[in-house]
Write an enzyme that holds these catalytic residues in place. Structure first.
Site, mmCIF file in Angstrom:
data_model
loop_
_atom_site.group_PDB
_atom_site.id
_atom_site.type_symbol
_atom_site.label_atom_id
_atom_site.label_comp_id
_atom_site.label_asym_id
_atom_site.label_seq_id
_atom_site.Cartn_x
_atom_site.Cartn_y
_atom_site.Cartn_z
ATOM 1 N N MET A 299 -22.939 12.153 -19.418
ATOM 2 C CA MET A 299 -22.059 11.000 -19.618
ATOM 3 C C MET A 299 -22.841 9.697 -19.745
ATOM 4 O O MET A 299 -22.576 8.889 -20.631
ATOM 5 C CB MET A 299 -21.048 10.897 -18.456
ATOM 6 C CG MET A 299 -20.128 12.083 -18.337
ATOM 7 S SD MET A 299 -19.201 12.427 -19.842
ATOM 8 C CE MET A 299 -17.992 11.125 -19.827
ATOM 9 N N GLU B 276 -21.252 13.955 -9.344
ATOM 10 C CA GLU B 276 -19.933 13.773 -8.733
ATOM 11 C C GLU B 276 -20.034 14.099 -7.237
ATOM 12 O O GLU B 276 -19.524 15.124 -6.754
ATOM 13 C CB GLU B 276 -18.916 14.683 -9.448
ATOM 14 C CG GLU B 276 -17.465 14.466 -9.081
ATOM 15 C CD GLU B 276 -16.877 13.160 -9.612
ATOM 16 O OE1 GLU B 276 -17.642 12.260 -9.984
ATOM 17 O OE2 GLU B 276 -15.648 13.047 -9.613
ATOM 18 N N HIS C 178 -13.285 5.366 -16.802
ATOM 19 C CA HIS C 178 -13.384 6.822 -16.959
ATOM 20 C C HIS C 178 -13.457 7.200 -18.431
ATOM 21 O O HIS C 178 -12.467 7.099 -19.158
ATOM 22 C CB HIS C 178 -12.159 7.460 -16.285
ATOM 23 C CG HIS C 178 -12.170 8.950 -16.306
ATOM 24 N ND1 HIS C 178 -11.036 9.711 -16.433
ATOM 25 C CD2 HIS C 178 -13.183 9.832 -16.225
ATOM 26 C CE1 HIS C 178 -11.352 10.982 -16.434
ATOM 27 N NE2 HIS C 178 -12.649 11.090 -16.306
HETATM 28 P P1 NAD Z 1 -24.861 15.102 -15.244
HETATM 29 O O1 NAD Z 1 -25.228 16.045 -14.163
HETATM 30 O O2 NAD Z 1 -25.047 15.491 -16.649
HETATM 31 O O3 NAD Z 1 -25.631 13.729 -15.048
HETATM 32 C C1 NAD Z 1 -25.802 13.093 -13.814
HETATM 33 C C2 NAD Z 1 -27.113 12.337 -13.861
HETATM 34 O O4 NAD Z 1 -27.216 11.553 -12.688
HETATM 35 C C3 NAD Z 1 -28.340 13.228 -13.930
HETATM 36 O O5 NAD Z 1 -29.155 12.839 -15.024
HETATM 37 C C4 NAD Z 1 -29.012 12.957 -12.607
HETATM 38 O O6 NAD Z 1 -30.436 13.062 -12.677
HETATM 39 C C5 NAD Z 1 -28.576 11.551 -12.314
HETATM 40 N N1 NAD Z 1 -28.702 11.189 -10.908
HETATM 41 C C6 NAD Z 1 -28.428 11.934 -9.825
HETATM 42 N N2 NAD Z 1 -28.737 11.245 -8.702
HETATM 43 C C7 NAD Z 1 -29.203 10.049 -9.087
HETATM 44 C C8 NAD Z 1 -29.694 8.915 -8.397
HETATM 45 N N3 NAD Z 1 -29.736 8.881 -7.076
HETATM 46 N N4 NAD Z 1 -30.093 7.852 -9.113
HETATM 47 C C9 NAD Z 1 -30.043 7.864 -10.467
HETATM 48 N N5 NAD Z 1 -29.606 8.932 -11.164
HETATM 49 C C10 NAD Z 1 -29.182 9.999 -10.492
HETATM 50 O O7 NAD Z 1 -23.348 14.720 -14.949
HETATM 51 P P2 NAD Z 1 -22.258 14.116 -15.953
HETATM 52 O O8 NAD Z 1 -21.474 15.227 -16.531
HETATM 53 O O9 NAD Z 1 -22.907 13.127 -16.828
HETATM 54 O O10 NAD Z 1 -21.282 13.375 -14.940
HETATM 55 C C11 NAD Z 1 -21.598 12.130 -14.389
HETATM 56 C C12 NAD Z 1 -20.357 11.492 -13.808
HETATM 57 O O11 NAD Z 1 -19.381 11.371 -14.837
HETATM 58 C C13 NAD Z 1 -19.684 12.282 -12.721
HETATM 59 O O12 NAD Z 1 -19.136 11.382 -11.787
HETATM 60 C C14 NAD Z 1 -18.565 13.020 -13.436
HETATM 61 O O13 NAD Z 1 -17.492 13.345 -12.600
HETATM 62 C C15 NAD Z 1 -18.161 11.998 -14.441
HETATM 63 N N6 NAD Z 1 -17.501 12.511 -15.638
HETATM 64 C C16 NAD Z 1 -17.933 13.648 -16.245
HETATM 65 C C17 NAD Z 1 -17.286 14.105 -17.388
HETATM 66 C C18 NAD Z 1 -17.769 15.349 -18.105
HETATM 67 O O14 NAD Z 1 -17.051 15.848 -18.978
HETATM 68 N N7 NAD Z 1 -18.951 15.836 -17.796
HETATM 69 C C19 NAD Z 1 -16.192 13.395 -17.912
HETATM 70 C C20 NAD Z 1 -15.784 12.214 -17.273
HETATM 71 C C21 NAD Z 1 -16.445 11.784 -16.144
#
Ligand code: NAD
Length: 736
Positions: A335, A413, A461
């Site tokens: 994201m 998350e 979101h």
């Molecule tokens: P992801 O696992 O692809 O990415 C998360 C990133 O956060 C990773 O690159 C990780 O290294 C980084 N991270 C973790 N801890 C960290 C820290 N302390 N400091 C800096 N970076 C850190 O996850 P995602 O799918 O991109 O989801 C991210 C957020 O977006 C979540 O809250 C999720 O609920 C929300 N979201 C996801 C979707 C989806 O379809 N995947 C849709 C809407 C919202």
């Protein structure tokens, strides 16, 4: 004579250049005053012997946006008013009004003098139809043309369904009309839709040149011996075209859209008869489609409401517009990387932070690969790519957030991780900057507790993939202030997406509804409805993805996590036993996590083999006989389970503006667009009929269909949502 909307200048060669430039409007549209004036201009110029030809050009940046939809609203209003007194006269009046533009454009093309359109920017809908009734069209090399009416439940009713298949091959014409998408100059010329393509500055001189070179003031279809580019309907070519075209039409629309159906009929029937009769056929169908619930609802949601929300209908008043120069994005995963890309593309500088430099670089690489793809499709250039990439600074250093306007958090998350990064970011962000979380499940009010400035904390979101999905949900936490909402909305406007603003609740609005869709499919599986029927009937219901495919895309192990988290938070009774059993079996017993591991409700074999439903699914439950299943009831279950959840969101004040429930349900998860959205679906059938449907479904399938108090109360008087919760304070009209 002088006109309000047009200026006329006739040169020494006797060519009249008519410049269309409506006062007080950013774009030209066809309304009653334009039609009246255009008719007078045709009469005046045709009668003037000194005029040998006419160039129609625009005084605006773009040629024209189409017919004024409020004119259609007025036509429909007059029809409805008259209908109760005299049904036949009302129908005749609607036809006459619908036929008016056709008569006017026919007058233009049979006047005997040559008309040439000079198309700059965009010529859309009725404005393009005006150009098609010219004897030649000169198009700027950066312009676009489209007949997008089908996207709002209508179809081109100003001769578009008749002139396009007489100018270009029927197959190309059908695609152009049914998809409603843009046609670029190269293709428009190759297809015969335009005559010449030139740089914008040469439009008028080229148009004049055509007239000076002897362009005839007669359309090809009015000449003897005219042949259709795609050949006759009753010909071997026609025979090869229409049956497959009909099959494709059915596959793409499931016959849910009266506008699209009318296009098929107009082209087929219109090509069998002389041109004037064909125009009458088109106007008859237009008057019919305009009266349809689908057109009314689609115009309201997909044109009016979307435009209003995009223009800031929900933006708090009295707050100065934020010029957003720089943002921080925390988390460079799926994201975060997408958010960085769309922001940089909109000209915003981005500090993209992850746990280490390598992870942050990986996030930036996502932008590079998206731009490379765009370049290969000629949608971007090497310079644009460089500019976008230069705006993104990948780093693990939070001190770079010292001059950002806003931070968007998209880390794992997990509340603990979110707490850490919120504190780290706030230690460096400027005092006035806003902190936004992209969480999909954690209440914003809970996350705001980690912030020193909860009034500056908001939910933004996004949906995946970020660059493709047009909707963004803004979540107002308990303490979120107006400034934070305004900042979120200004940012969303800048990245050209459509916002809805909702109050804080588990799943917010969109995911609450989507989960209902998927859980109804779980119910159907457990009842033994064959999986292929579930998927196919969902598509017939107008959903873009079947619920099982959607669940594979979002990941079954995510559903597993959400269900178990819900049990931990709210107790065993908060989830249905058969749901947890299904998901546990899929994930724990069969290792089927979804598309991501190639094994979900579908199997995903190596290409070129296609994905197919996992045969083991049928073995999990005794199967019902397909022929004995009531198909309409399955379709009703999909619509109703989502719509009643939307109605609950309205009652619980999660959604405060019904326009947002409709726009959000269509843009967020593709809820049957022909209904106008989850709330318009209810209004379309009436609350009384909907509550009756719910009662029937509840009795047979369970309390997920239980009507909420609001619906029951509204059903007593068959009250509509758009009347009771009128966004403008006045009863809402159904049509635009
Ligand atoms: P992801 O696992 O692809 O990415 C998360 C990133 O956060 C990773 O690159 C990780 O290294 C980084 N991270 C973790 N801890 C960290 C820290 N302390 N400091 C800096 N970076 C850190 O996850 P995602 O799918 O991109 O989801 C991210 C957020 O977006 C979540 O809250 C999720 O609920 C929300 N979201 C996801 C979707 C989806 O379809 N995947 C849709 C809407 C919202």
């Amino acid at each position: 004579m002088s006109y309000e909307n047009f200026k006329i200048e006739t040169d020494s060669d006797g060519i009249a250049v008519v410049t269309w430039d409506m006062p007080g409007k950013s774009m030209n549209v066809i309304d009653l005053s334009v039609m009246e004036e255009w008719e007078k201009i045709i009469d005046e110029l045709v009668a003037d012997d000194a005029v040998k030809g006419v160039v129609l050009a625009s005084g605006k940046k773009t040629f024209g946006a189409g017919a004024d939809l409020s004119m259609l609203q007025q036509m429909l209003g007059e029809y409805k008013q008259k209908f109760s007194e005299d049904n036949e006269a009302a129908t005749q009046l609607l036809f006459d009004n619908a036929y008016r533009l056709n008569q006017l454009l026919r007058k233009q093309e049979t006047s005997g003098k040559p008309f040439v359109a000079a198309i700059n920017g965009q010529a859309l809908g009725g404005c393009l139809e005006m150009c098609l009734a010219c004897h030649a069209r000169v198009m700027a090399d950066d312009a676009k043309v489209a007949l997008p009416e089908v996207k709002v439940g209508l179809f081109p009713g100003g001769g578009g369904t008749q002139r396009t298949p007489r100018l270009m091959h029927t197959q190309e014409a059908l695609q152009f009309l049914l998809k409603g998408g843009n046609m670029h100059p190269g293709k428009a010329k190759a297809n015969g839709l335009v005559t010449e393509v030139v740089p914008e500055g040469e439009l008028v001189s080229k148009a004049k040149e055509l007239i000076n070179n002897g362009l005839k003031g007669v359309q090809p279809w009015d000449e003897r011996g005219f042949r259709l580019p795609g050949n006759k309907v009753y010909s071997p070519a026609g025979f090869q075209l229409f049956p497959p075209a009909n099959a494709i039409y059915r596959r793409e629309t499931q016959d849910n859209y009266p506008g699209a159906r009318a296009i098929m009929k107009c082209v087929y029937e219109g090509l069998l008869v002389p041109f004037d009769t064909a125009l009458k056929i088109e106007s008859r169908y237009f008057a019919q489609v305009l009266r349809s619930t689908e057109a009314s609802m689609m115009i309201r949601t997909l044109f009016m409401s979307m435009q209003e929300l995009n223009k800031g209908a929900r933006r708090p008043k009295g707050i100065e517009k934020n010029e957003i120069g720089k943002i921080g994005v925390l988390g460079a995963g799926l994201m975060g990387a997408g958010i960085a890309y769309v922001s940089a593309k909109a000209g915003i500088d981005v500090i993209l932070i992850d746990r280490d430099q390598e992870a942050a670089d990986k996030g930036k690489a996502h932008s590079e690969s998206l731009e490379d793809k765009a370049i290969s499709k000629k949608r971007s250039t090497a310079e644009k790519k460089e500019e976008i990439l230069s705006r993104i600074t990948p780093t693990d250093d939070y001190s770079k957030l010292s001059d950002v306007d806003m931070v968007i958090e998209a880390v794992f998350e997990d509340s603990n991780v979110k707490k850490i990064v919120t504190e780290q970011a706030e230690a460096h962000m400027p005092e006035g900057a806003v902190f936004a979380s992209n969480t999909s499940t954690i209440p914003i009010s809970d996350l705001a507790k980690f912030s020193k400035r909860p009034e500056q904390f908001v939910g933004i979101h996004f949906f995946s993939p970020v660059n493709m999905m047009m909707l963004v949900e803004v979540i107002k936490g308990g303490k979120t202030g107006d400034k934070a909402i305004a900042m979120a909305l200004d940012y969303i406007a800048r990245i050209k997406k459509t916002p809805i603003v909702v109050n804080d609740t588990r799943g917010f609005f969109v995911n609450r509804c989507v989960l209902r869709y998927m859980s109804e499919a779980y119910n159907m599986l457990s009842e033994g409805v064959p999986p292929a029927m579930i998927e196919n009937l969902a598509k017939q219901a107008g959903m873009p993805l079947g619920p099982l495919q959607l669940n594979d895309e979002t990941a079954i192990d995510l559903s597993h996590k959400i269900l178990h988290q819900t049990i931990r938070d709210l107790g065993e009774d908060a989830v249905e036993k058969r749901h947890i059993e299904l998901v546990d079996a899929m994930v724990e017993k069969h290792g089927r996590l979804g598309k991501k591991n190639g094994k979900g409700f579908y199997d995903y074999p190596e290409k070129p083999a296609k994905k197919h439903l996992w045969p083991g699914l049928k073995e999990m439950y005794p199967q019902q006989k397909a022929d004995e299943i009531d198909r309409q009831e399955i379709i009703d279950r999909f619509h109703a389970t989502i719509a009643v959840e939307a109605a609950r969101c309205v009652e619980e004040n999660v959604v405060v503006d019904v326009r947002e429930a409709d726009v959000g349900s269509i843009l967020g998860f593709g809820f049957a667009p022909f209904t106008g959205g989850a709330i318009s679906y209810i209004d379309g059938m009436g609350t009384k009929a909907f509550v009756e449907l719910l009662a029937k479904l509840e009795k047979k399938y369970g309390e997920q269909f239980k009507a909420n108090d609001l619906l029951i109360e509204m059903a007593k008087n068959d009250e509509k949502f758009y009347d009771r919760f009128s966004p403008t304070g006045e009863p809402q009209k159904e049509a635009a």
